[in-house]
Design an enzyme around this catalytic site. Sequence first.
Site, PDB file in Angstrom:
ATOM      1  N   CYS A 186    -104.363  20.702   6.276  1.00  0.00           N
ATOM      2  CA  CYS A 186    -105.916  20.458   5.718  1.00  0.00           C
ATOM      3  C   CYS A 186    -106.395  18.994   5.805  1.00  0.00           C
ATOM      4  O   CYS A 186    -107.393  18.585   6.165  1.00  0.00           O
ATOM      5  CB  CYS A 186    -106.256  21.397   4.638  1.00  0.00           C
ATOM      6  SG  CYS A 186    -105.123  21.470   3.435  1.00  0.00           S
ATOM      7  N   ARG A 216     -91.990  23.233   3.647  1.00  0.00           N
ATOM      8  CA  ARG A 216     -92.171  23.542   2.217  1.00  0.00           C
ATOM      9  C   ARG A 216     -90.802  23.863   1.634  1.00  0.00           C
ATOM     10  O   ARG A 216     -90.136  24.489   2.097  1.00  0.00           O
ATOM     11  CB  ARG A 216     -93.048  24.894   1.913  1.00  0.00           C
ATOM     12  CG  ARG A 216     -94.388  24.523   2.545  1.00  0.00           C
ATOM     13  CD  ARG A 216     -95.460  25.792   2.170  1.00  0.00           C
ATOM     14  NE  ARG A 216     -96.795  25.384   2.817  1.00  0.00           N
ATOM     15  CZ  ARG A 216     -97.647  26.130   2.765  1.00  0.00           C
ATOM     16  NH1 ARG A 216     -97.648  27.365   2.290  1.00  0.00           N
ATOM     17  NH2 ARG A 216     -98.813  25.932   3.329  1.00  0.00           N
ATOM     18  N   ASP A 264    -103.532  27.425  12.191  1.00  0.00           N
ATOM     19  CA  ASP A 264    -104.369  26.926  10.967  1.00  0.00           C
ATOM     20  C   ASP A 264    -105.503  25.947  11.821  1.00  0.00           C
ATOM     21  O   ASP A 264    -105.770  25.539  12.675  1.00  0.00           O
ATOM     22  CB  ASP A 264    -103.507  25.647  10.457  1.00  0.00           C
ATOM     23  CG  ASP A 264    -104.106  25.502   8.930  1.00  0.00           C
ATOM     24  OD1 ASP A 264    -104.862  26.261   8.340  1.00  0.00           O
ATOM     25  OD2 ASP A 264    -103.494  24.343   8.319  1.00  0.00           O
TER      26      ASP A 264
END
Length: 660
Positions: free
Chosen positions: A351, A380, A400
């Site tokens: 984002c 992650r 995304d």
Amino acid sequence: MSTISVTLPDGSQREVPDGSSALDVAAAIGSRLAKAAVAAVVNGELVDLGRPVPDNSTVSVVTTTSPEGREVLRHSTAHVLAQAVTRLWPGAHFAIGPAITDGFYYDFDLPGGAHFSDSDMVRIEEEMRRIVAEDQPFVRSEHSIEEGLALFSSQPYKTEIIAAVQSGGTAEDLAEVGNSAVVSAYRNTDDFVDLCRGPHVPSTGRLGYFKLMRVAGAYWRGDEKRQQLQRIYGTAWESQEALDGHLYRLDEAEKRDHRKLGLEMDLFSFPTEIGPGLSVFHPKGGALRRLIEDYSRQRHVEDDYEFVTSPHITKAELFETSGHLQWYAEGMYPPMILDEGQRYYLKPMNCPFHVLIYKSRQRSYRELPLRLFEFGTVYRYEKSGVVHGLTRVRGFTQDDAHILCTKDQMRDELARLLTFILSLLRDFGLNDFYLELSTRPPEKAVGTLEDWAEAEATLADVARAEGLDLVLDEGGGAFYGPKISVQAKDAIGRTHQMSTIQLDFQTPQRFEATYVGPDNARHQPIMIHRALFGSVERFIAILVEHYAGNLPTWLSPEQVRVLSVRNDHDDYAFEIAKLLKSRGIRVTVDAATEPLGARIRKAKLEKLPYIVVVGDDDVAARTVGINARGSNDPERGVSFETFLERLTAEVASHGRPEDL
RNA sequence: GCCUGUGUAGCUCAGCUGGUAGAGCAGCUCAUUCGUAAUGAGCAGGUCGUGGGUUCGAGUCCCACCGCAGGCUCCA
């Protein structure tokens, strides 16, 4: 003898002698019902069968085949487990032992720090069967808090629960005890009594169709800073058939496991040389992945998304601005220190990059909504114990997108998005959905309460408008905004969280993203994060399990394999393969080097949608023999053109697979 | 990260109480030319997860680490 009147579930009244128990009522209705009964609901409260029924009460008998009945017998079986453990390990402390889906568990703390091993499961199960054979009664008693503390003085976990209930207590504590005024306990023998709300079956002889499944560690009260207990999981049912059915279903689910099928189908692997939770996709898995991604891209183009890309690493500053480093640093890979102390991070999210693309120039309200899409690979740092196949990994690719719009556009945009998501998921063969709304997390949240309330209300409205069930996940939202997630049920009834739509009032503010409105003033846009597959890797895992490896033809890496009966049919086999390929069909030829039966078998084991066999007749008449997946009945002499039409139509319509 | 298991050939597994690795399938070679789920023969393939230790001798016993599995905690 005086009588009392009770109302049964069908509305009828029945007179029974005063002082009758729920079991007496059941017996008065019928002996079979009495035999199947395990508990009763009296005036809306689930109670023991032995409990006397008051006059003018409503009584409903709970049998073993109802969800409540199974819960009772599972909970009772947990008590039997606890007693067996205390017999074998005198002085064992026990914590809680609730019924769960399909079974039960019980947490123990063994004397001297001892641990259960797998072989102990056999001993414990034998002891449990003895307790069942002894047909011990479950005798309820009620005590004051003080009496309760004295009764369980040798059980520190029990006294902690009683003490916690005394000072308010959590829902979990109350489930053990019942209510804050009365401590109830169930005694099986002089030596064994357990704190419990109840109800329980009348005696242990009513139990028996159970199996201990495994031993696991569990933290006391779910707190990783506290004592780790030994948890034993078991399953329990009302009959041998029900137990066998459950074990069979487990077995079937295991056969669908994407880790097993992924290996067999040669889709992907996790080389240990690369690291835990990091996958590589082999050619067939790569083909599947490309098909999924290409279709998704096409749909996004049609829905007015624009395509962007962003790098995998970035300076710390970006995630400081976004707030991720503040909130989720422990979930990120540690930084690389470059260029005189500059910290670079692998990106855990896309984002902030998309916001920078938005910010690359001044934006007008005329450009909104702006929909920026990327198959963005993120990393992650998942804790070592949590990585699991393709569903929980350390590196994965999100489908995304971030939608920037005005507050006025938000509602329409969310509605349009939800329709888009459901349509896309249905194209992949998922049909059974419900929605979940995750609201403000009490601890980790930024932004004003008003913003949260407004966002949550909007999401709920849009969800209701779609007509799907909406489940509330209190406090489950991300730190920057509430989210709605689409949950899908797969072919064997398991629920998977698929798509998420996340509202975000915070990020545009943190990055000072603005647009110029019709009033010629600057305003802040709303940001919507959304991923439909969540992660492409995980989506593939879910599809593989949903279809048990029998991917629909349009998604099969190899759709058709042409087998020649003899070598002199090879030329024809290659010829039709070439024609199929020219029509976009993924096809290979398995020429006649081994017996036809062996090649058929090989292709069947590879779950190919279509096996095409060509021999003398076919060469002469330009036909094919079709052996379709899921069929034991090959079709002979089908004209090649007919087959081609059928195949292309099936692919175009995303036709459903034959056997799920 | 924690608990309990587990790790032998590409895959599935055997290898008793310590005595220097074995099968089936897959692979390769040769023969076989076959109409819908296994043709035959031969060959090749393992520093038994890694590193220490005990022992005359370790796949087997002990320790540490790594991976995997099932849970717990976590999951933006």
